[in-house]
Design an enzyme around this catalytic site. Structure first.
Site, PDB file in Angstrom:
ATOM      1  N   CYS A  43      40.580  38.898  36.327  1.00 54.57           N
ATOM      2  CA  CYS A  43      39.814  39.260  37.517  1.00 54.57           C
ATOM      3  C   CYS A  43      40.178  40.707  37.871  1.00 54.57           C
ATOM      4  O   CYS A  43      41.319  41.006  38.217  1.00 54.57           O
ATOM      5  CB  CYS A  43      40.187  38.294  38.633  1.00 54.57           C
ATOM      6  SG  CYS A  43      39.322  38.600  40.154  1.00 54.57           S
ATOM      7  N   GLU A  51      44.819  45.303  42.822  1.00 49.84           N
ATOM      8  CA  GLU A  51      45.378  44.101  42.219  1.00 49.84           C
ATOM      9  C   GLU A  51      44.474  43.581  41.114  1.00 49.84           C
ATOM     10  O   GLU A  51      43.252  43.689  41.185  1.00 49.84           O
ATOM     11  CB  GLU A  51      45.548  43.026  43.297  1.00 49.84           C
ATOM     12  CG  GLU A  51      46.434  43.537  44.422  1.00 49.84           C
ATOM     13  CD  GLU A  51      46.772  42.462  45.447  1.00 49.84           C
ATOM     14  OE1 GLU A  51      47.606  42.743  46.293  1.00 49.84           O
ATOM     15  OE2 GLU A  51      46.208  41.359  45.377  1.00 49.84           O
ATOM     16  N   CYS A  80      36.739  37.969  54.066  1.00 48.49           N
ATOM     17  CA  CYS A  80      37.375  38.539  52.874  1.00 48.49           C
ATOM     18  C   CYS A  80      38.479  39.499  53.276  1.00 48.49           C
ATOM     19  O   CYS A  80      38.249  40.449  54.023  1.00 48.49           O
ATOM     20  CB  CYS A  80      36.321  39.259  52.036  1.00 48.49           C
ATOM     21  SG  CYS A  80      37.028  40.202  50.665  1.00 48.49           S
ATOM     22  N   CYS A 116      37.180  47.737  50.196  1.00 43.45           N
ATOM     23  CA  CYS A 116      35.730  47.510  50.110  1.00 43.45           C
ATOM     24  C   CYS A 116      35.115  47.851  51.446  1.00 43.45           C
ATOM     25  O   CYS A 116      35.671  47.524  52.494  1.00 43.45           O
ATOM     26  CB  CYS A 116      35.427  46.057  49.752  1.00 43.45           C
ATOM     27  SG  CYS A 116      33.650  45.757  49.532  1.00 43.45           S
ATOM     28  N   ASN A 174      40.038  30.733  50.952  1.00 44.89           N
ATOM     29  CA  ASN A 174      41.474  30.991  50.821  1.00 44.89           C
ATOM     30  C   ASN A 174      41.946  31.714  52.069  1.00 44.89           C
ATOM     31  O   ASN A 174      41.515  32.842  52.313  1.00 44.89           O
ATOM     32  CB  ASN A 174      41.756  31.855  49.583  1.00 44.89           C
ATOM     33  CG  ASN A 174      41.476  31.077  48.321  1.00 44.89           C
ATOM     34  OD1 ASN A 174      41.924  29.955  48.153  1.00 44.89           O
ATOM     35  ND2 ASN A 174      40.694  31.663  47.437  1.00 44.89           N
ATOM     36  N   CYS A 208      41.078  34.137  45.203  1.00 48.65           N
ATOM     37  CA  CYS A 208      39.921  34.922  45.632  1.00 48.65           C
ATOM     38  C   CYS A 208      40.059  35.323  47.081  1.00 48.65           C
ATOM     39  O   CYS A 208      40.374  34.495  47.926  1.00 48.65           O
ATOM     40  CB  CYS A 208      38.660  34.070  45.627  1.00 48.65           C
ATOM     41  SG  CYS A 208      38.041  33.687  44.061  1.00 48.65           S
ATOM     42  N   CYS A 252      32.770  41.796  54.472  1.00 48.33           N
ATOM     43  CA  CYS A 252      32.399  40.389  54.667  1.00 48.33           C
ATOM     44  C   CYS A 252      33.463  39.754  55.564  1.00 48.33           C
ATOM     45  O   CYS A 252      34.657  40.048  55.432  1.00 48.33           O
ATOM     46  CB  CYS A 252      32.316  39.668  53.325  1.00 48.33           C
ATOM     47  SG  CYS A 252      31.056  40.400  52.254  1.00 48.33           S
TER      48      CYS A 252
HETATM   49  N1  SAH Z   1      32.483  42.296  46.037  1.00 49.69           N
HETATM   50  C1  SAH Z   1      32.112  41.350  45.070  1.00 49.69           C
HETATM   51  C2  SAH Z   1      33.229  40.922  44.153  1.00 49.69           C
HETATM   52  C3  SAH Z   1      34.586  40.728  44.771  1.00 49.69           C
HETATM   53  S1  SAH Z   1      34.782  39.345  45.839  1.00 49.69           S
HETATM   54  C4  SAH Z   1      31.476  40.143  45.730  1.00 49.69           C
HETATM   55  O1  SAH Z   1      31.543  40.015  46.942  1.00 49.69           O
HETATM   56  O2  SAH Z   1      30.896  39.363  45.000  1.00 49.69           O
HETATM   57  C5  SAH Z   1      34.859  37.979  44.704  1.00 49.69           C
HETATM   58  C6  SAH Z   1      34.485  36.641  45.319  1.00 49.69           C
HETATM   59  O3  SAH Z   1      35.516  36.154  46.188  1.00 49.69           O
HETATM   60  C7  SAH Z   1      33.236  36.714  46.163  1.00 49.69           C
HETATM   61  O4  SAH Z   1      32.361  35.662  45.898  1.00 49.69           O
HETATM   62  C8  SAH Z   1      33.805  36.638  47.547  1.00 49.69           C
HETATM   63  O5  SAH Z   1      32.864  36.264  48.462  1.00 49.69           O
HETATM   64  C9  SAH Z   1      34.936  35.668  47.376  1.00 49.69           C
HETATM   65  N2  SAH Z   1      35.878  35.674  48.491  1.00 49.69           N
HETATM   66  C10 SAH Z   1      36.199  36.728  49.266  1.00 49.69           C
HETATM   67  N3  SAH Z   1      37.120  36.357  50.199  1.00 49.69           N
HETATM   68  C11 SAH Z   1      37.383  35.056  49.990  1.00 49.69           C
HETATM   69  C12 SAH Z   1      38.275  34.120  50.612  1.00 49.69           C
HETATM   70  N4  SAH Z   1      39.081  34.478  51.601  1.00 49.69           N
HETATM   71  N5  SAH Z   1      38.300  32.869  50.128  1.00 49.69           N
HETATM   72  C13 SAH Z   1      37.510  32.514  49.090  1.00 49.69           C
HETATM   73  N6  SAH Z   1      36.666  33.351  48.469  1.00 49.69           N
HETATM   74  C14 SAH Z   1      36.594  34.612  48.906  1.00 49.69           C
HETATM   75 FE1  SF4 Z   2      33.628  43.458  49.556  1.00 49.30          FE
HETATM   76 FE2  SF4 Z   2      35.040  41.245  49.941  1.00 49.30          FE
HETATM   77 FE3  SF4 Z   2      32.465  41.337  50.656  1.00 49.30          FE
HETATM   78 FE4  SF4 Z   2      33.103  41.302  48.028  1.00 49.30          FE
HETATM   79  S1  SF4 Z   2      33.488  39.664  49.533  1.00 49.30           S
HETATM   80  S2  SF4 Z   2      31.598  42.636  49.078  1.00 49.30           S
HETATM   81  S3  SF4 Z   2      35.019  42.483  48.089  1.00 49.30           S
HETATM   82  S4  SF4 Z   2      34.128  42.556  51.546  1.00 49.30           S
END
Ligand code: SAH
Ligand code: SF4
Length: 381
Positions: A108, A95, A122, A115, A301, A344, A119
Site C-alpha cells: 500500500c 508511510e 480519514c 492530503c 479504523n 487504512c 474526508c
Molecule cells: N485518496 C485515495 C486513496 C487513499 S485512502 C482514496 O480516498 O481513495 C485509501 C482508502 O482508505 C480509501 O477508500 C479511504 O476512504 C479509506 N479510509 C480512509 N480513512 C479510513 C479509516 N479511518 N478507516 C477505514 N478506511 C479509511
Molecule cells: Fe485524501 Fe483520505 Fe480522502 Fe483519500 S480518504 S482522498 S487520502 S482525505
C-alpha cells in the site's frame, strides 16, 4: 531527494529513460539495461553496472544519480504486516504498508505527503496537505519494500505481487508522477506487475479519471462511502464539486475502455450509525445497478478524536448480506496491522500542513478547476 543539477533516474519510466539516454547521445537500449539494474537488481551505484562501460558510468554519475529516501522507522505487526516510515526532503514523512496474504503480498503506497481532500473519517486528511511526492519518491516505496524482503528465507512468501495506491494522499491529484510510477510498476524491465494487480484508488476527481484511459490500463477503485449526495457531501467533500452520478459515469467510462472483464472496485468505509443503516445498503444496491463492480466494505479504523466509531460485527454483516442478496460480490476488508497503526486511514506520517484543506480546496475548484487548486496547494497564488 535529488541534487538540484542532477536528474534522479529512480523515477524515470522506460520512455523517459530512453529520452534521457538519447540526450546523452547513447542508444535507447541503455534504458532497459539501467532500469534492470535499478529496479530488478537493486543497484544504485553506477560503478556496479557491469554491462556499462566505465566511461558511460562516469558520464552518468556526472549528470544523474539514483537517490532513495531514508527509512526512519520499520516495524512488523503480529499478523505479518510491515510498515515503513520514510523521511522525505523537507522534513515530512510518508508511510508504506506491506500486507501478506496466502496467495499474494499487497503493498500500500503513498502518493502525497498528507492530503488536501479532507474526508471526514480519514486521519491522513486530518493531517492536512504538505506536498506531492515525485515519481522517484513513489517508486522508491516499492524499491525499498522489495529490497527489505531480499536475501531472507521469507522472500518467497513475502513477495510484492500487488500494489495499491491507498496509502497517504489522493493519487489523481498528483497525476503525472503517479502515472510514471505505475508505469514502472507494470514495466517488464522493472517490477513487471500485471495491470490487474496495480490499483489506483480515488475519492472521485472526475477530470483526472477522464484523463486516465489515455495513459494507463491499471485497475481502478472508487472510494464511495455513501449512497447519496447529501451524505457523501459531508463525508467526502470533493463530492460537492463532482457528485456521485458524474463520478460513476467517469469510472464506468474508464472501465468500459479497458476492454476486458475487469470491474470497478467500490470501497465503502462503514461508520457506525452514519452510513451503515439498512436503508443505506438498499440505496447502494440500487445506485450501483448499472455499474459492473465488486464492493469492498472497510470497517472504520479509529484514530483519536475522529468522532466516528466502527460498527458492530452484526451491523457490518447485515450490510454485507443485503448487498450480496442484491447480487453484488461483496467482501469485508480484514483489519490488518492495527497494532502498528498501519490500517487504512491510520496512515499519518508526519505532515506539516501547508493549507487549510477542504474549504479552500472547494473554493478553488469552484472558481477555476483543479489546475488552480493545485497551483494554490503548491504555494503559487
Ligand atoms: N485518496 C485515495 C486513496 C487513499 S485512502 C482514496 O480516498 O481513495 C485509501 C482508502 O482508505 C480509501 O477508500 C479511504 O476512504 C479509506 N479510509 C480512509 N480513512 C479510513 C479509516 N479511518 N478507516 C477505514 N478506511 C479509511
Ligand atoms: Fe485524501 Fe483520505 Fe480522502 Fe483519500 S480518504 S482522498 S487520502 S482525505
Amino acid at each position: 531527494m535529488t541534487t538540484a543539477s542532477k536528474i534522479n533516474l529512480l523515477g524515470l519510466p522506460l520512455d523517459k529513460m530512453q529520452a534521457f539516454f538519447t540526450t546523452l547521445g547513447e542508444k535507447p537500449f541503455r534504458a532497459t539495461q539501467v532500469l534492470k539494474w535499478i529496479h530488478q537488481r537493486g543497484v544504485h551505484d553506477f560503478t556496479e553496472m557491469t554491462d556499462i562501460s566505465k566511461k558511460l558510468q562516469a558520464r552518468l554519475a556526472e549528470v544523474s544519480e539514483i537517490v532513495l529516501p531514508e527509512v526512519t522507522w520499520q516495524k512488523d505487526s503480529q499478523d505479518g504486516t510491515r510498515k515503513w516510515v520514510m523521511k522525505m526532503p523537507g522534513g515530512s514523512a510518508v508511510e508504506t504498508v506491506f500486507i501478506p496474504e496466502d496467495d499474494r503480498g499487497t503493498l500500500c503506497v503513498s502518493s502525497q505527503i498528507g492530503c488536501a481532500l479532507d474526508c471526514s473519517f480519514c486521519s491522513t486528511g486530518k493531517q492536512g496537505f504538505n506536498r506531492d511526492l515525485s515519481a522517484a519518491e513513489i517508486i522508491a516505496q516499492v524499491w525499498l519494500a522489495v529490497r527489505s524482503f531480499e536475501g531472507k528465507d521469507e522472500v518467497r512468501q513475502r513477495r510484492v505481487t500487488n500494489v495499491v495506491l491507498m496509502g497517504m494522499g489522493e493519487p489523481l491529484m498528483n497525476f503525472e508522477p503517479v502515472m510514471d510510477a505505475i508505469s514502472l510498476m507494470m514495466e517488464d524491465n522493472a517490477y513487471g506487475i500485471s495491470k490487474r494487480r496495480v490499483t489506483i484508488s480515488t475519492s472521485g476527481v472526475v477530470p483526472e479519471i477522464r484523463k486516465l484511459k489515455a495513459r494507463t490500463d491499471a485497475a481502478l477503485a472508487l472510494s464511495l462511502h455513501a449512497p447519496n449526495d447529501q451524505l457523501r457531501d459531508q463525508l467526502v467533500p470533493v463530492n460537492r464539486k463532482w457528485p456521485i452520478a458524474e463520478v460513476l459515469d467517469a469510472c464506468n467510462d474508464y472501465m468500459a475502455g479497458l476492454g476486458d472483464k475487469r470491474v470497478l472496485t467500490v470501497e465503502y468505509t462503514l461508520l457506525s450509525e452514519v452510513n451503515d443503516e439498512l436503508e443505506h445498503a438498499h440505496q447502494l444496491a440500487e445506485l450501483l445497478r448499472d455499474t459492473p463492480c465488486k464492493i469492498n466494505l472497510i470497517p472504520f479504523n479509529p484514530f483519536p478524536n475522529s468522532g466516528y466509531s466502527r460498527p458492530s460485527n452484526n451491523r457490518i454483516h447485515r450490510f454485507r448480506d443485503i448487498l450480496q442478496q442484491a447480487g453484488y460480490v461483496t467482501t469485508v476488508r480484514k483489519t490488518r496491522g492495527d497494532d502498528i497503526d498501519a490500517a487504512c486511514g491510520q496512515l499519518v506520517g508526519q505532515v506539516v500542513d501547508l493549507t487549510r484543506r477542504s474549504e479552500r480546496f472547494i473554493e478553488l475548484v469552484e472558481s477555476g478547476g483543479t489546475a488552480a487548486a493545485r497551483a494554490h496547494l503548491r504555494g503559487e497564488q
